[in-house]
Design a protein around this motif. Structure first.
Motif, PDB file in Angstrom:
ATOM      1  N   ALA A  32       3.003   0.510   4.470  1.00 35.02           N
ATOM      2  CA  ALA A  32       1.725   1.092   4.847  1.00 35.02           C
ATOM      3  C   ALA A  32       0.559   0.281   4.294  1.00 35.02           C
ATOM      4  N   ALA A  33       0.789  -0.394   3.151  1.00 39.02           N
ATOM      5  CA  ALA A  33      -0.236  -1.252   2.572  1.00 39.02           C
ATOM      6  C   ALA A  33      -0.270  -2.625   3.242  1.00 39.02           C
ATOM      7  N   GLY A  34       0.627  -2.851   4.217  1.00 39.15           N
ATOM      8  CA  GLY A  34       0.590  -4.077   4.989  1.00 39.15           C
ATOM      9  C   GLY A  34       1.651  -5.096   4.668  1.00 39.15           C
ATOM     10  N   ALA A  35       2.622  -4.756   3.806  1.00 32.72           N
ATOM     11  CA  ALA A  35       3.633  -5.720   3.383  1.00 32.72           C
ATOM     12  C   ALA A  35       4.943  -5.539   4.150  1.00 32.72           C
ATOM     13  N   ILE A  36       5.669  -6.638   4.298  1.00 35.66           N
ATOM     14  CA  ILE A  36       7.055  -6.585   4.739  1.00 35.66           C
ATOM     15  C   ILE A  36       7.898  -6.316   3.494  1.00 35.66           C
ATOM     16  N   VAL A  37       8.584  -5.183   3.457  1.00 33.97           N
ATOM     17  CA  VAL A  37       9.319  -4.778   2.266  1.00 33.97           C
ATOM     18  C   VAL A  37      10.814  -4.985   2.507  1.00 33.97           C
ATOM     19  N   LEU A  38      11.447  -5.741   1.638  1.00 30.19           N
ATOM     20  CA  LEU A  38      12.870  -6.026   1.731  1.00 30.19           C
ATOM     21  C   LEU A  38      13.581  -5.421   0.532  1.00 30.19           C
ATOM     22  N   LEU A  39      14.552  -4.537   0.795  1.00 30.58           N
ATOM     23  CA  LEU A  39      15.358  -3.919  -0.265  1.00 30.58           C
ATOM     24  C   LEU A  39      16.791  -4.429  -0.136  1.00 30.58           C
ATOM     25  N   ALA A  63       3.905 -13.476  -1.956  1.00 30.16           N
ATOM     26  CA  ALA A  63       5.182 -12.807  -2.197  1.00 30.16           C
ATOM     27  C   ALA A  63       5.146 -12.097  -3.543  1.00 30.16           C
ATOM     28  N   PHE A  64       5.795 -10.939  -3.597  1.00 28.67           N
ATOM     29  CA  PHE A  64       5.817 -10.101  -4.790  1.00 28.67           C
ATOM     30  C   PHE A  64       7.244  -9.601  -4.997  1.00 28.67           C
ATOM     31  N   ALA A  65       7.576  -9.274  -6.235  1.00 31.04           N
ATOM     32  CA  ALA A  65       8.906  -8.753  -6.542  1.00 31.04           C
ATOM     33  C   ALA A  65       8.792  -7.570  -7.483  1.00 31.04           C
ATOM     34  N   ALA A  66       9.553  -6.523  -7.183  1.00 29.97           N
ATOM     35  CA  ALA A  66       9.585  -5.329  -8.024  1.00 29.97           C
ATOM     36  C   ALA A  66      11.028  -4.947  -8.267  1.00 29.97           C
ATOM     37  N   GLY A  67      11.291  -4.314  -9.396  1.00 25.29           N
ATOM     38  CA  GLY A  67      12.648  -3.905  -9.694  1.00 25.29           C
ATOM     39  C   GLY A  67      12.687  -2.692 -10.590  1.00 25.29           C
ATOM     40  N   GLN A  68      13.729  -1.905 -10.404  1.00 25.13           N
ATOM     41  CA  GLN A  68      13.932  -0.680 -11.171  1.00 25.13           C
ATOM     42  C   GLN A  68      15.206  -0.823 -11.996  1.00 25.13           C
ATOM     43  N   GLY A  69      15.156  -0.522 -13.279  1.00 17.98           N
ATOM     44  CA  GLY A  69      16.340  -0.606 -14.115  1.00 17.98           C
ATOM     45  C   GLY A  69      16.901  -2.016 -14.124  1.00 17.98           C
ATOM     46  N   ALA A  70      18.188  -2.155 -13.763  1.00 20.99           N
ATOM     47  CA  ALA A  70      18.799  -3.477 -13.700  1.00 20.99           C
ATOM     48  C   ALA A  70      18.113  -4.354 -12.667  1.00 20.99           C
ATOM     49  N   GLY A  71      17.553  -3.738 -11.621  1.00 14.77           N
ATOM     50  CA  GLY A  71      16.798  -4.504 -10.637  1.00 14.77           C
ATOM     51  C   GLY A  71      15.555  -5.134 -11.236  1.00 14.77           C
ATOM     52  N   GLY A  72      15.003  -4.492 -12.269  1.00  9.88           N
ATOM     53  CA  GLY A  72      13.867  -5.071 -12.967  1.00  9.88           C
ATOM     54  C   GLY A  72      14.255  -6.316 -13.751  1.00  9.88           C
ATOM     55  N   ILE A  73      15.500  -6.378 -14.192  1.00 11.16           N
ATOM     56  CA  ILE A  73      15.983  -7.583 -14.866  1.00 11.16           C
ATOM     57  C   ILE A  73      16.059  -8.731 -13.859  1.00 11.16           C
ATOM     58  N   VAL A  74      16.487  -8.430 -12.619  1.00 14.12           N
ATOM     59  CA  VAL A  74      16.493  -9.444 -11.572  1.00 14.12           C
ATOM     60  C   VAL A  74      15.073  -9.947 -11.330  1.00 14.12           C
ATOM     61  N   ALA A  99      16.702  -2.364  -6.394  1.00 12.08           N
ATOM     62  CA  ALA A  99      16.956  -1.007  -6.864  1.00 12.08           C
ATOM     63  C   ALA A  99      17.797  -1.003  -8.132  1.00 12.08           C
ATOM     64  N   GLY A 100      17.742   0.118  -8.822  1.00 11.91           N
ATOM     65  CA  GLY A 100      18.557   0.325 -10.004  1.00 11.91           C
ATOM     66  C   GLY A 100      19.837   1.048  -9.650  1.00 11.91           C
ATOM     67  N   ALA A 101      20.367   1.784 -10.613  1.00 10.29           N
ATOM     68  CA  ALA A 101      21.667   2.444 -10.435  1.00 10.29           C
ATOM     69  C   ALA A 101      21.653   3.475  -9.323  1.00 10.29           C
ATOM     70  N   GLY A 102      20.490   4.053  -9.027  1.00 10.86           N
ATOM     71  CA  GLY A 102      20.403   5.066  -7.984  1.00 10.86           C
ATOM     72  C   GLY A 102      20.438   4.513  -6.579  1.00 10.86           C
ATOM     73  N   GLY A 103      20.362   3.191  -6.440  1.00 11.45           N
ATOM     74  CA  GLY A 103      20.421   2.575  -5.128  1.00 11.45           C
ATOM     75  C   GLY A 103      19.097   2.603  -4.399  1.00 11.45           C
ATOM     76  N   ALA A 104      19.127   2.105  -3.152  1.00 15.03           N
ATOM     77  CA  ALA A 104      17.912   1.940  -2.363  1.00 15.03           C
ATOM     78  C   ALA A 104      17.199   3.258  -2.089  1.00 15.03           C
ATOM     79  N   ALA A 105      17.947   4.375  -2.120  1.00 16.69           N
ATOM     80  CA  ALA A 105      17.329   5.668  -1.830  1.00 16.69           C
ATOM     81  C   ALA A 105      16.185   5.971  -2.797  1.00 16.69           C
ATOM     82  N   ASP A 106      16.315   5.524  -4.048  1.00 16.91           N
ATOM     83  CA  ASP A 106      15.264   5.780  -5.034  1.00 16.91           C
ATOM     84  C   ASP A 106      13.963   5.056  -4.681  1.00 16.91           C
ATOM     85  N   LEU A 107      14.066   3.981  -3.892  1.00 12.09           N
ATOM     86  CA  LEU A 107      12.898   3.164  -3.577  1.00 12.09           C
ATOM     87  C   LEU A 107      12.398   3.373  -2.156  1.00 12.09           C
TER      88      LEU A 107
END
Length: 246
Positions: A70-77, A113-124, A53-61
């Protein structure tokens, strides 16, 4: 919105009640790290989706996590430390520990395995592409950018399939990141690192590159909506990940 994205969004809405959420605490580097987990109906053999997540925290995601499950993935935030997302090997090691935990605890498929990030999380997420690309099939970036310091140090061991979606808000930096590359320089960097062909327009607001190893880069050049997590970003990321085995 493209028909395929509409279908993915509709399926996620209809199936989302089957997903279940739980909390997880992992000790890494001597510190207890908290992780929000959203599980699909059948987690055994499921792909793994890390979301930073970015500055807004996990709530944004939260919506992204539900749609991913729902698409079948185990999602870890994972939640960052009190100082925020860290530079260097610490977050890379933590991310790889999360993949291992998902395999051990739920029988997830480590090859998807896949990785997604928002804002600073995208830099990670981009650091993972630089330093642990062989452990992930594709990466998604929302309202993010590439720091010059990371670009200089980045030596990807494997091609990195990336979708990047513009956002209306500014990109938060990690401590010590320094200046951020412009969107044009960021695209040029990843196209060079992935040995891509010339850019092609895809619709009115996207640029697509076909690259070595069957990798694709896709950059949304216009802002698809206001807010920290733009409208349509969830469906776009999941559609892109589906092309790489989600």
């Amino acid at each position: 919105m493209r028909p395929r994205l509409i279908l993915i969004a509709l399926c996620a809405f209809l199936v989302a009640p089957l997903a279940r959420a739980e909390g997880l605490t992992i000790t890494f580097g001597g510190a207890a790290r908290q992780v929000d987990v959203t599980l699909p109906e059948e987690p055994a053999g499921a792909p793994i989706l890390l979301a930073f997540a970015g500055a807004g925290g996990a709530a944004d995601l939260a919506g992204f996590a539900a749609a991913g499950a729902a698409a079948g993935a185990i999602v870890l935030l994972p939640e960052p430390t009190g100082a925020g997302w860290q530079e260097g090997e610490e977050e890379v090691g933590f991310a790889l520990a999360l993949l291992a935990e998902a395999v051990t605890r739920w029988g997830a498929d480590p090859a998807r395995a896949f990785a997604a990030g928002q804002g600073a999380g995208g830099i990670v997420a981009q650091r993972l592409a630089c330093e642990a690309g062989g452990s992930f099939r594709a990466f998604g970036l929302v309202a993010s950018a590439l720091p010059e310091t990371l670009a200089r140090a980045c030596r990807p061991a494997a091609p990195a399939a990336i979708i990047a979606i513009a956002g209306a808000e500014g990109v938060a930096r990690l401590a010590g990141d320094g200046a951020l590359l412009s969107p044009e320089r960021m695209r040029a960097f990843w196209a060079r690192e992935n040995t891509c062909d010339a850019a092609e327009a895809e619709g009115e607001t996207a640029i697509r590159y076909a690259c070595s190893g069957g990798v694709v880069l896709r950059f949304e050049t216009g802002s698809p909506g206001g807010g920290a997590w733009p409208e349509g970003a969830t469906a776009a990321l999941l559609a892109f990940f589906a092309d790489f085995g989600l």
